[in-house]
Motif scaffolding. Structure first.
Motif, PDB file in Angstrom:
ATOM      1  N   ALA A 152      10.543   3.873  -6.212  1.00 50.01           N
ATOM      2  CA  ALA A 152       9.388   4.773  -6.344  1.00 50.01           C
ATOM      3  C   ALA A 152       9.413   5.820  -5.241  1.00 50.01           C
ATOM      4  O   ALA A 152       9.158   7.006  -5.490  1.00 50.01           O
ATOM      5  N   LEU A 153       9.734   5.393  -4.013  1.00 50.74           N
ATOM      6  CA  LEU A 153       9.717   6.339  -2.894  1.00 50.74           C
ATOM      7  C   LEU A 153      10.811   7.391  -3.055  1.00 50.74           C
ATOM      8  O   LEU A 153      10.595   8.577  -2.796  1.00 50.74           O
ATOM      9  N   VAL A 154      11.999   6.952  -3.507  1.00 48.97           N
ATOM     10  CA  VAL A 154      13.103   7.906  -3.656  1.00 48.97           C
ATOM     11  C   VAL A 154      12.786   8.902  -4.762  1.00 48.97           C
ATOM     12  O   VAL A 154      12.970  10.107  -4.610  1.00 48.97           O
ATOM     13  N   ARG A 155      12.273   8.389  -5.879  1.00 47.95           N
ATOM     14  CA  ARG A 155      11.958   9.302  -6.981  1.00 47.95           C
ATOM     15  C   ARG A 155      10.883  10.308  -6.601  1.00 47.95           C
ATOM     16  O   ARG A 155      10.843  11.419  -7.115  1.00 47.95           O
ATOM     17  N   ALA A 156       9.969   9.880  -5.724  1.00 46.39           N
ATOM     18  CA  ALA A 156       8.902  10.795  -5.314  1.00 46.39           C
ATOM     19  C   ALA A 156       9.401  11.760  -4.237  1.00 46.39           C
ATOM     20  O   ALA A 156       8.679  12.657  -3.833  1.00 46.39           O
ATOM     21  N   ARG A 157      10.630  11.558  -3.765  1.00 44.72           N
ATOM     22  CA  ARG A 157      11.192  12.332  -2.651  1.00 44.72           C
ATOM     23  C   ARG A 157      10.263  12.293  -1.446  1.00 44.72           C
ATOM     24  O   ARG A 157      10.033  13.308  -0.777  1.00 44.72           O
ATOM     25  N   ALA A 158       9.703  11.115  -1.197  1.00 42.01           N
ATOM     26  CA  ALA A 158       8.783  10.965  -0.076  1.00 42.01           C
ATOM     27  C   ALA A 158       9.595  10.551   1.143  1.00 42.01           C
ATOM     28  O   ALA A 158       9.791   9.367   1.415  1.00 42.01           O
ATOM     29  N   THR A 159      10.087  11.546   1.895  1.00 38.66           N
ATOM     30  CA  THR A 159      10.994  11.265   3.010  1.00 38.66           C
ATOM     31  C   THR A 159      10.317  10.420   4.088  1.00 38.66           C
ATOM     32  O   THR A 159      10.885   9.451   4.582  1.00 38.66           O
ATOM     33  N   PHE A 160       9.087  10.814   4.430  1.00 35.46           N
ATOM     34  CA  PHE A 160       8.392  10.111   5.503  1.00 35.46           C
ATOM     35  C   PHE A 160       8.153   8.646   5.125  1.00 35.46           C
ATOM     36  O   PHE A 160       8.451   7.728   5.898  1.00 35.46           O
ATOM     37  N   ALA A 161       7.664   8.444   3.891  1.00 34.45           N
ATOM     38  CA  ALA A 161       7.394   7.074   3.448  1.00 34.45           C
ATOM     39  C   ALA A 161       8.684   6.257   3.422  1.00 34.45           C
ATOM     40  O   ALA A 161       8.689   5.070   3.771  1.00 34.45           O
ATOM     41  N   LEU A 162       9.780   6.909   3.019  1.00 32.78           N
ATOM     42  CA  LEU A 162      11.068   6.215   2.989  1.00 32.78           C
ATOM     43  C   LEU A 162      11.469   5.766   4.391  1.00 32.78           C
ATOM     44  O   LEU A 162      11.925   4.634   4.589  1.00 32.78           O
ATOM     45  N   ALA A 163      11.284   6.668   5.349  1.00 31.14           N
ATOM     46  CA  ALA A 163      11.638   6.327   6.729  1.00 31.14           C
ATOM     47  C   ALA A 163      10.807   5.142   7.201  1.00 31.14           C
ATOM     48  O   ALA A 163      11.330   4.204   7.823  1.00 31.14           O
ATOM     49  N   VAL A 164       9.505   5.168   6.879  1.00 33.11           N
ATOM     50  CA  VAL A 164       8.626   4.069   7.280  1.00 33.11           C
ATOM     51  C   VAL A 164       9.092   2.764   6.644  1.00 33.11           C
ATOM     52  O   VAL A 164       9.185   1.724   7.301  1.00 33.11           O
ATOM     53  N   VAL A 166       0.831  -1.206   0.000  1.00 33.44           N
ATOM     54  CA  VAL A 166       0.000   0.000   0.000  1.00 33.44           C
ATOM     55  C   VAL A 166       0.867   1.259   0.000  1.00 33.44           C
ATOM     56  O   VAL A 166       0.468   2.280  -0.555  1.00 33.44           O
ATOM     57  N   LEU A 167       2.055   1.173   0.599  1.00 33.42           N
ATOM     58  CA  LEU A 167       2.907   2.362   0.705  1.00 33.42           C
ATOM     59  C   LEU A 167       3.231   2.996  -0.659  1.00 33.42           C
ATOM     60  O   LEU A 167       3.021   4.195  -0.841  1.00 33.42           O
ATOM     61  N   PRO A 168       3.723   2.211  -1.643  1.00 32.77           N
ATOM     62  CA  PRO A 168       3.944   2.841  -2.956  1.00 32.77           C
ATOM     63  C   PRO A 168       2.650   3.348  -3.573  1.00 32.77           C
ATOM     64  O   PRO A 168       2.672   4.368  -4.284  1.00 32.77           O
ATOM     65  N   LEU A 169       1.527   2.676  -3.300  1.00 34.57           N
ATOM     66  CA  LEU A 169       0.247   3.164  -3.830  1.00 34.57           C
ATOM     67  C   LEU A 169      -0.052   4.553  -3.261  1.00 34.57           C
ATOM     68  O   LEU A 169      -0.531   5.445  -3.972  1.00 34.57           O
ATOM     69  N   ALA A 170       0.243   4.729  -1.950  1.00 32.62           N
ATOM     70  CA  ALA A 170       0.003   6.025  -1.320  1.00 32.62           C
ATOM     71  C   ALA A 170       0.835   7.100  -1.992  1.00 32.62           C
ATOM     72  O   ALA A 170       0.340   8.177  -2.355  1.00 32.62           O
ATOM     73  N   VAL A 171       2.132   6.779  -2.191  1.00 28.35           N
ATOM     74  CA  VAL A 171       3.019   7.760  -2.819  1.00 28.35           C
ATOM     75  C   VAL A 171       2.579   8.015  -4.259  1.00 28.35           C
ATOM     76  O   VAL A 171       2.579   9.154  -4.738  1.00 28.35           O
ATOM     77  N   GLY A 172       2.161   6.960  -4.951  1.00 27.15           N
ATOM     78  CA  GLY A 172       1.684   7.124  -6.322  1.00 27.15           C
ATOM     79  C   GLY A 172       0.443   7.997  -6.388  1.00 27.15           C
ATOM     80  O   GLY A 172       0.264   8.785  -7.318  1.00 27.15           O
ATOM     81  N   ALA A 173      -0.435   7.869  -5.365  1.00 29.50           N
ATOM     82  CA  ALA A 173      -1.647   8.687  -5.358  1.00 29.50           C
ATOM     83  C   ALA A 173      -1.302  10.154  -5.125  1.00 29.50           C
ATOM     84  O   ALA A 173      -1.966  11.053  -5.633  1.00 29.50           O
ATOM     85  N   MET A 174      -0.237  10.386  -4.349  1.00 30.85           N
ATOM     86  CA  MET A 174       0.088  11.770  -3.994  1.00 30.85           C
ATOM     87  C   MET A 174       0.969  12.451  -5.026  1.00 30.85           C
ATOM     88  O   MET A 174       0.889  13.651  -5.210  1.00 30.85           O
ATOM     89  N   VAL A 175       1.863  11.671  -5.668  1.00 32.01           N
ATOM     90  CA  VAL A 175       2.808  12.263  -6.612  1.00 32.01           C
ATOM     91  C   VAL A 175       2.524  11.680  -7.997  1.00 32.01           C
ATOM     92  O   VAL A 175       2.963  10.590  -8.312  1.00 32.01           O
ATOM     93  N   PRO A 176       1.777  12.399  -8.837  1.00 32.72           N
ATOM     94  CA  PRO A 176       1.387  11.847 -10.135  1.00 32.72           C
ATOM     95  C   PRO A 176       2.571  11.473 -11.021  1.00 32.72           C
ATOM     96  O   PRO A 176       2.459  10.545 -11.825  1.00 32.72           O
ATOM     97  N   SER A 177       3.742  12.142 -10.844  1.00 30.35           N
ATOM     98  CA  SER A 177       4.845  11.875 -11.768  1.00 30.35           C
ATOM     99  C   SER A 177       5.409  10.469 -11.592  1.00 30.35           C
ATOM    100  O   SER A 177       5.985   9.911 -12.525  1.00 30.35           O
ATOM    101  N   VAL A 178       5.286   9.882 -10.411  1.00 23.42           N
ATOM    102  CA  VAL A 178       5.815   8.528 -10.221  1.00 23.42           C
ATOM    103  C   VAL A 178       4.684   7.504 -10.143  1.00 23.42           C
ATOM    104  O   VAL A 178       4.904   6.365  -9.749  1.00 23.42           O
ATOM    105  N   ARG A 179       3.459   7.896 -10.501  1.00 21.24           N
ATOM    106  CA  ARG A 179       2.315   7.018 -10.261  1.00 21.24           C
ATOM    107  C   ARG A 179       2.482   5.665 -10.956  1.00 21.24           C
ATOM    108  O   ARG A 179       2.268   4.618 -10.356  1.00 21.24           O
ATOM    109  N   SER A 180       2.901   5.726 -12.214  1.00 24.10           N
ATOM    110  CA  SER A 180       3.044   4.481 -12.977  1.00 24.10           C
ATOM    111  C   SER A 180       4.075   3.557 -12.332  1.00 24.10           C
ATOM    112  O   SER A 180       3.829   2.358 -12.150  1.00 24.10           O
ATOM    113  N   LEU A 181       5.216   4.142 -11.965  1.00 21.53           N
ATOM    114  CA  LEU A 181       6.270   3.360 -11.328  1.00 21.53           C
ATOM    115  C   LEU A 181       5.790   2.808  -9.984  1.00 21.53           C
ATOM    116  O   LEU A 181       6.054   1.654  -9.630  1.00 21.53           O
ATOM    117  N   ALA A 182       5.038   3.643  -9.251  1.00 22.07           N
ATOM    118  CA  ALA A 182       4.594   3.232  -7.917  1.00 22.07           C
ATOM    119  C   ALA A 182       3.617   2.063  -7.989  1.00 22.07           C
ATOM    120  O   ALA A 182       3.713   1.120  -7.204  1.00 22.07           O
TER     121      ALA A 182
END
Lengths: 521, 113
Positions: free
Chosen positions: A426-438, A334-350
């Protein structure tokens, strides 16, 4: 009579249904029933393979039941996303069925084990293939009905208790799903998923109001989260998986759980994402309905990873550890799905990352559940305090457990490495720091509980001499372990399939025009 | 007016269902869930619109009358059949729980864990 090539879409459903009914009819002869059951699973794998190949080369296949055109009839749609999930189901189901032949006692198999298993497969296939929201509800019920009985299969004290919890929660879930479907039908005037997407994308032309859709999809989300066992809807997971026979637990964790994930991807990323609502909420950047679910997915994924991981570390029994680990691992999907929902540029990858991880968890976790079943059969216990030194007592089973465990950890060259790689990518490309930490904390927790299981159960002085385990069961486990290894080493086809599935999951125009005809797009 | 009454009835049914589902007695829990799923069925019927004629178009008539949506009625029929099966199963399961545990009090069931 000319045969419409699209009729292959209904193939997986038919094969599973015919096998289920044949197993029911052949109840008088256990030998015949087992043969039909295994041959049926093989045929299922075959027809799914053909469907997969046809869709991969020829594009989306649509089958209109009774030739009623969409959106008036019920539509079955096979796109790369559906066939991807069906492929996972076919592999896990075949392994579980072959394993069951020896594992489930003859009396139990004679009762209704094989028909129920195939009916569950019918429900799963229908859920993956349907293009109609109410039909999705019906397939959910088919799948759940069979799984209720399979969870309570041993019907001892703990099994009935677990099943009661599982049944009541899912019945409430079904009522809530009906509410959401009724509301969506009243709001959008259709139940066809493609038609819903079309109407949501252009609300003015169809005279629909997208505002109520947000609340109704939130209701629906709760149901899918319940099916997928995402925190805070995870209460049934651990008792049900521990109560079910090991091959059923493998199927529940490997495939049935993923139906919830599939429904979230299909409905929220493809259908509901079409709707726009200009309401600003804190933490929501865009105004698509999908954007509202980014934070929700992130919170639930975080909670799943942490709760599942911590609880798994504290378990005293192998099956409890595997069950809680399922909650944690669903968080990684679900985590990459969350990041994909929030950051459209990495959605496909996520989405692709979530799908690769889905296969990793599906295959590795079913391998682990089957192995734990075989260990229980050989030693009579699953408590770590009574196991000890399994490496010397059941060397092959220990090896398959190690393969499954390391795949969860994400060590190359196993398929888990690809899963973790894609998720982190996917998380790194989205620069999702919080998700990365999780994800990092979750990965460490995974290492902790796999290591703990290994240290306590498998290493150390053996508590007794070497015990025999059945050759047939071991062969299934070794084959499944080889699948985990092969998908890791030759991961190219898996990655391509996941990318194609992800592209299909986000290609709304393609889906809508395939289902409703070219003029509709 | 019908709509307000229907909405109140639905609210009441869901309240009753939730109340029963939160009781300690397993049989009441099952009834609670059943009431909830029946309330969901009623809600589905309501979603088709409460006014309107019978959804049969007059033979060769010139104008089509405003009809009640027949789709939701088909949906409700399906849901009722599924609900029948699940209710029967949960009652059998309740009996089985009683056989295994000698009680259907959820507090006692939980302590046996």
């Amino acid at each position: 009579m000319a045969v419409d090539p699209a009729q292959i879409v209904i193939g997986p459903l038919l094969v599973a249904l015919v096998t289920a009914v044949a197993c029911l009819v052949l109840g008088f002869s256990r030998r015949l029933q087992v043969v039909v059951s295994v041959v049926g699973s093989l045929a299922y794998l075959l027809v799914v393979g053909v469907l997969f190949q046809t869709v991969a080369t020829g594009g989306i296949l649509v089958y209109q039941l009774s030739a009623w055109p969409a959106p008036f009839g019920i539509t079955l749609v096979a796109d790369p996303l559906s066939t991807y999930m069906l492929g996972l189901a076919a592999v896990v189901a075949l392994a579980s069925i072959v394993f069951s032949v020896r594992f489930v006692d003859p009396f139990g198999q004679g009762l209704s084990y094989h028909p129920l298993f195939h009916f569950m497969l019918v429900g799963v296939s229908g859920a993956f293939l349907t293009g109609d929201l109410f039909n999705l509800f019906v397939w959910f019920e088919v799948m759940l009905m069979a799984s209720y009985v399979l969870v309570v299969f041993y019907s001892g004290a703990e099994h009935t208790r677990a099943a009661l919890q599982y049944v009541v929660l899912n019945l409430v879930g079904s009522a809530v799903m009906l509410l959401a479907i009724g509301g969506l039908y009243a709001t959008l005037g259709t139940l066809n998923m493609a038609d819903m997407a079309r109407r949501l994308a252009n609300p003015a032309a169809f005279g629909v109001d997208p505002a109520p859709v947000l609340g109704l999809t939130a209701l629906l989300f709760a149901v899918f989260a319940l099916k997928a066992g995402i925190v805070p809807f995870h209460f049934w997971v651990a008792p049900a998986y521990r109560a079910a026979p090991a091959p059923v637990a493998a199927m529940l964790a490997g495939v049935v759980k993923k139906v919830g994930v599939y429904a979230i991807i299909r409905l929220y990323f493809l259908v509901f994402a079409a709707g726009t609502l200009p309401v600003g909420l804190p933490g929501v950047s865009g105004d698509s309905i999908l954007d509202f679910y980014g934070p929700i997915l992130l919170v639930t994924a975080t909670a799943s990873i942490l709760l599942g991981g911590v609880a798994a570390v504290g378990q005293d029994e192998v099956d409890g550890l595997l069950a809680y680990s399922s909650i944690g691992q669903i968080g990684f999907i679900v985590l990459p799905l969350a990041v994909g929902a929030m950051v459209p540029s990495v959605r496909s990858l996520a989405v692709a990352a979530a799908l690769v991880y889905t296969v990793n968890h599906g295959v590795a976790k079913s391998l682990l559940f089957l192995t734990s079943g075989a260990i229980f059969e050989a030693t009579g216990t699953l408590r770590f305090s009574d196991l000890g030194g399994l490496v010397e007592r059941v060397p092959v089973l220990s090896a398959t457990f190690l393969v499954g465990g390391l795949s969860l950890v994400g060590l190359p060259p196993l398929v888990g490495f690809l899963g973790k790689l894609f998720v982190f990518d996917a998380l790194v490309r989205a620069r999702a720091t919080f998700a990365l930490a999780v994800a990092l904390v979750g990965a460490i927790l995974t290492i902790a509980y796999v290591t703990r299981a290994w240290n306590r159960g498998f290493w150390g002085p053996p508590l007794a001499g070497e015990v025999e385990s059945h050759r047939g069961e071991v062969a299934v486990l070794v084959a499944l372990a080889l699948v985990v290894l092969a998908l890791g080493i030759g991961g190219e086809p898996l990655v391509h399939a996941a990318q194609a599935a992800s592209a299909a999951a986000l290609d709304r125009a393609g889906y809508v025009s395939a289902v409703l005809g070219g003029a509709a797009a | 007016m019908t709509e307000v009454a229907f909405a109140l009835l639905l609210g009441l049914l869901f309240a009753v269902g939730t109340y029963l589902a939160l009781r300690r007695d397993v049989v009441r829990v099952v009834w609670g869930v059943t009431v909830m799923s029946q309330a969901a069925n009623l809600y589905l019927v309501a979603m088709g619109g409460l006014g309107g004629a019978v959804p049969i178009l007059s033979h060769g008539g010139g104008s089509n009358p405003a009809v009640t949506d027949p789709v939701v009625q088909a949906l409700v029929l399906t849901a009722i059949v599924i609900g029948f099966g699940t209710t029967a199963f949960s009652l059998v399961l309740t009996y089985r729980v009683y056989e295994e545990h000698g009680t259907i009090d959820l507090d006692d069931l939980g302590e046996g864990a």
